[in-house]
Design a protein around this motif. Structure first.
Motif, short mmCIF file in Angstrom:
data_model
loop_
_atom_site.label_atom_id
_atom_site.label_comp_id
_atom_site.label_asym_id
_atom_site.label_seq_id
_atom_site.Cartn_x
_atom_site.Cartn_y
_atom_site.Cartn_z
N GLN A 169 -50.16 14.22 6.76
CA GLN A 169 -51.20 13.81 7.69
C GLN A 169 -50.95 12.37 8.10
O GLN A 169 -50.74 11.50 7.23
N LEU A 213 -57.68 16.37 -1.13
CA LEU A 213 -58.30 17.49 -0.41
C LEU A 213 -57.31 18.18 0.52
O LEU A 213 -56.64 17.51 1.32
N GLN A 214 -57.25 19.48 0.47
CA GLN A 214 -56.34 20.23 1.35
C GLN A 214 -56.72 20.02 2.81
O GLN A 214 -55.83 19.94 3.68
N ARG A 215 -57.98 19.92 3.11
CA ARG A 215 -58.41 19.77 4.49
C ARG A 215 -58.06 18.41 5.09
O ARG A 215 -58.21 18.21 6.30
N SER A 216 -57.59 17.50 4.28
CA SER A 216 -57.17 16.20 4.80
C SER A 216 -55.84 16.28 5.55
O SER A 216 -55.50 15.38 6.31
N SER A 244 -53.08 18.10 8.06
CA SER A 244 -52.96 18.98 9.22
C SER A 244 -51.66 19.77 9.24
O SER A 244 -51.60 20.83 9.86
N TRP A 253 -48.44 21.60 7.32
CA TRP A 253 -48.05 22.25 6.08
C TRP A 253 -46.69 22.91 6.24
O TRP A 253 -46.37 23.47 7.29
#
Length: 128
Positions: A98, A111-114, A116, A118
């Protein structure tokens, strides 16, 4: 940015592996990178993360003292050196990235949601 994780394989307990996460793109040095893993039948979990300048590094309690995250921005690559491997380290390992514009704390980094971007995972199997 596109990410490619590699370096997984089969290793005996107590052994070592080094995973690599190679990124495309010229601005890789502006990206925080995290390693996550998904053990068989379990949810994906945080392993380690590194800030763009390598100043901040965070580790899951389960890997502290055994795993080391590092990066070589000139090679667009982040590494995860895994030592003293245990059977419970068996998992598919993913790297994620990210772009960041300033310091990020531990909570954000885990946090995985941090993240974008992968990559596809690489399988690590540790035999007992």
């Amino acid at each position: 940015v596109q990410l490619q994780a590699s370096g997984g394989g089969l290793v005996q307990a107590g052994g070592s592996l080094r995973l690599s996460c190679e990124a495309s793109g010229r601005t890789f040095s502006s990206y925080a990178v995290g390693w996550f893993r998904q053990p068989p039948g379990q949810e994906r979990e945080f392993v380690a993360s590194i800030s763009p300048s390598s100043i901040n590094k965070y580790y899951a309690d389960s890997v502290k003292g055994r795993f080391t995250i590092s990066r070589d921005n000139a090679k667009f690559t982040v590494y995860l050196q895994m030592n003293s491997l245990k059977p419970e380290d068996t998992a598919v390992y993913y790297c994620a990235a990210q772009k960041t514009h300033g310091p990020r704390g531990c909570r954000w980094a885990t946090l995985q949601r941090s993240y974008s971007y992968w990559g596809r995972g690489t399988l690590v199997t540790v035999s007992s």
